[in-house]
Design an enzyme around this catalytic site. Structure first.
Site, PDB file in Angstrom:
ATOM      1  N   HIS A 501     -10.600   6.606  18.316  1.00 36.76           N
ATOM      2  CA  HIS A 501     -10.771   7.791  19.148  1.00 36.76           C
ATOM      3  C   HIS A 501      -9.700   7.883  20.238  1.00 36.76           C
ATOM      4  O   HIS A 501      -9.958   7.658  21.420  1.00 36.76           O
ATOM      5  CB  HIS A 501     -12.170   7.801  19.764  1.00 36.76           C
ATOM      6  CG  HIS A 501     -13.253   7.721  18.743  1.00 36.76           C
ATOM      7  ND1 HIS A 501     -14.553   7.349  19.042  1.00 36.76           N
ATOM      8  CD2 HIS A 501     -13.251   7.947  17.407  1.00 36.76           C
ATOM      9  CE1 HIS A 501     -15.292   7.357  17.946  1.00 36.76           C
ATOM     10  NE2 HIS A 501     -14.515   7.720  16.937  1.00 36.76           N
ATOM     11  N   ASN A 502      -8.498   8.229  19.834  1.00 37.29           N
ATOM     12  CA  ASN A 502      -7.404   8.483  20.769  1.00 37.29           C
ATOM     13  C   ASN A 502      -7.442   9.944  21.197  1.00 37.29           C
ATOM     14  O   ASN A 502      -7.637  10.844  20.363  1.00 37.29           O
ATOM     15  CB  ASN A 502      -6.060   8.211  20.095  1.00 37.29           C
ATOM     16  CG  ASN A 502      -5.889   6.754  19.706  1.00 37.29           C
ATOM     17  OD1 ASN A 502      -5.359   5.952  20.464  1.00 37.29           O
ATOM     18  ND2 ASN A 502      -6.326   6.410  18.497  1.00 37.29           N
TER      19      ASN A 502
END
Length: 571
Positions: A501-502
């Site tokens: 989850h960037n």
């Protein structure tokens, strides 16, 4: 020699959730769309016989080839950034569907608090709650304004769920009911209820029942086989761009999908893009694809890098705090996990689904009072029954060596008797967390790699301690024989897997001085360039990002249609 191709209405760079949604919505309206995807094509037939943990989980069959393109990483500016040569903290997908092909299927809506985090935090706690290095920004859009787009995405994907008692309002119930309640999940639900919390089934893109969406796409229900995250779904039960929005776009006759096409530059003159330049990675040939609109719809990191490579927007400078491209990179504060081992209970942990679980939001967002706490926001706390693989899942008591007779005995004993209460903590924008181009390392096409500068801060460490106290209470309430809680959040380490989850780098907002995009995901500086996706998030919430990515993608598609009709800045 570069070949210039006939002009199209819209070109999308990357054909995952964002590119697929934009393509589907615009082709239904009659626009001609070209989709450029650097990886291969996919359908459900490509997912047959994929229950291979070694091939997909351990050897990353569906992920980006890091020998051709990767990032460099450092914790702070005094460190030398080095290339990530093996998949570690996160894995980046490639091919049609992108990360939407190998995701788990957990599909939350961000909280109303998230979209107005600066305003609401200052109203309740004043302006000095956090160190001045933290960058809090409202998103330029409210939850209420975005709610119809959440609803549209959920109907397209057939999301299975039940109302979150502490979430934002819903205009409609989920299109399909929640997934099955298992004995393990029921034990968790009873425990958190006893502790005064508000449990609900995790919103799931793994269908709980057969479903036909508004575009006429029919999919079968989940079989609970346990092969979701890092795998494609051969049943089509998991919502995936390759079995939903991409076929919808193709059915119109207005969508041309070109795979193995690596976009290396957005071409532009003045404040308008004229098209893109890309390389056919199989033949090595270069092409220019002219277009009236360019939609940058690849993964978070690639969106930021492409804009930097194309000299579009002002690069962020942490020394001055000025500039917007690369600003507010954020990750997920995976914090405060408690593991419990049961000597007297067994659960069928080999079965499950990527988003089969129960969650609570009592310690997420601003659902609890932070007055006496040294952090803001929080995270969702949950228990998932995802299906445990025999290679990677070997639970043992704390202190047991990872080899030998005792290791084998405990692995067998606790294989079906372990629980992990996890939390996904929010991660805030910070002055010294950013993305830029690496001055030393280049990719296979001679272009600079993206450099990431990032570390955990005091905000993250304080949150980890607090969340750890809550997860420990839950595991003990569940009756575990042995409990192990991790309250420490050390320096960020890019080697072990944590979360894909960037977020951030091309953020949205209401001010061109502090954001790259307006509320339609349209660039302030280039009126015919739209950049939906998690790169638009000014911070990351305590949830998986996909539901919010989907909503923003529908918002961007609407914006492109408005722009094609009227031109100019939409805000």
């Amino acid at each position: 020699m570069v070949t210039t191709l006939p002009k199209t209405d819209v070109v999308v760079v990357g054909v995952g959730w964002t590119g697929g949604i934009v393509a589907a919505e615009l082709t239904k309206k009659g626009y001609k769309v070209v989709g450029l995807e650097r990886g291969k094509g996919r359908t459900t037939s490509d997912y047959l016989m994929v229950h291979d943990e070694l091939r997909y989980t351990k050897r990353h069959e569906m992920m980006q080839d890091l020998s051709k393109e990767t990032i460099t990483f450092r914790n702070h500016e005094k460190m030398r950034a080095l290339p990530m040569r093996q998949h570690g903290a996160f894995v980046v997908g490639t091919g049609v569907g992108g990360s939407g092909a190998h995701w788990s299927g957990q599909n939350y809506r961000f909280l109303p608090y998230d979209f107005q985090i600066k305003t609401l935090t200052e109203e309740r706690y004043g302006k000095n709650k956090l160190d001045s290095n933290y960058i809090l920004q409202d998103w330029g859009i409210t939850y209420d304004e975005l709610e119809p787009y959440f609803d549209t995405f959920e109907k397209m994907a057939g999301i299975s769920g039940e109302e979150n008692p502490l979430g934002g309002f819903r205009s409609n119930p989920y299109p399909t009911g929640p997934m099955k309640m298992t004995p393990l999940l029921n034990t968790f639900k009873e425990a958190v209820t006893n502790l005064g919390c508000h449990p609900y089934m995790v919103p799931s893109a793994n269908l709980s029942e057969d479903y036909t969406n508004p575009d006429g796409i029919s999919r079968a229900a989940c079989q609970y086989c346990g092969f979701c995250s890092r795998y494609g779904c051969e049943y089509g039960a998991k919502a995936d761009p390759a079995v939903t929005v991409v076929p919808t776009a193709q059915s119109t006759g207005n969508f041309e999908l070109r795979t193995h096409s690596q976009v290396v530059e957005i071409l532009h003159t003045g404040n308008k893009a004229t098209g893109v330049r890309y390389v056919d990675v199989q033949s090595g040939e270069e092409f220019i694809q002219p277009a009236d609109v360019v939609a940058v719809t690849s993964f978070t990191l690639n969106n930021t890098r492409l804009l930097l490579l194309s000299n579009m927007g002002t690069p962020y400078d942490p020394k001055t705090g000025k500039g917007v491209i690369g600003k507010n990179y954020a990750y997920q504060n995976n914090c405060g996990e408690t593991v419990g081992l049961f000597d007297d209970k067994q659960f069928n942990l080999y079965m499950g689904a990527g988003s089969l679980g129960v969650a609570i939001d009592d310690y997420n967002g601003d659902n609890f009072d932070h007055t006496d706490l040294n952090f803001i926001h929080g995270g969702s706390i949950f228990l998932l029954q995802t299906g445990k693989g025999p290679i990677g899942f070997n639970p043992t008591k704390d202190g047991t060596k990872n080899w030998g007779k005792q290791f084998k005995e405990e692995s067998i004993k606790y294989y079906s008797s372990q629980v992990a209460i996890d939390a996904q903590g929010a991660n805030l924008g910070h002055r010294y967390h950013y993305l830029d181009l690496d001055p030393t390392y280049k990719d296979a096409w001679g272009m600079p790699l993206l450099r990431m500068t990032y570390d955990y801060e005091d905000q993250d460490r304080e949150m980890a301690k607090f969340i750890g106290d809550q997860t420990e209470k839950i595991v003990k309430e569940m009756g575990a024989t042995h409990t192990y809680t991790n309250r420490e959040q050390g320096p960020f380490d890019i080697v072990p897997y944590q979360s894909t989850h960037n977020t951030g780098g091309v953020i949205m907002g209401s001010d061109p001085e502090t954001s790259a995009l307006n509320s339609y995901l349209q660039m302030w500086d280039f009126e015919n360039v739209f950049v939906p996706g998690a790169s638009a998030f000014p911070h990351n919430s305590g949830y998986n990002p996909t539901g919010t990515i989907g909503a923003l993608s529908y918002r961007a598609a609407e914006g492109i249609d408005k722009y094609m009709k009227n031109g100019g800045s939409l805000v």
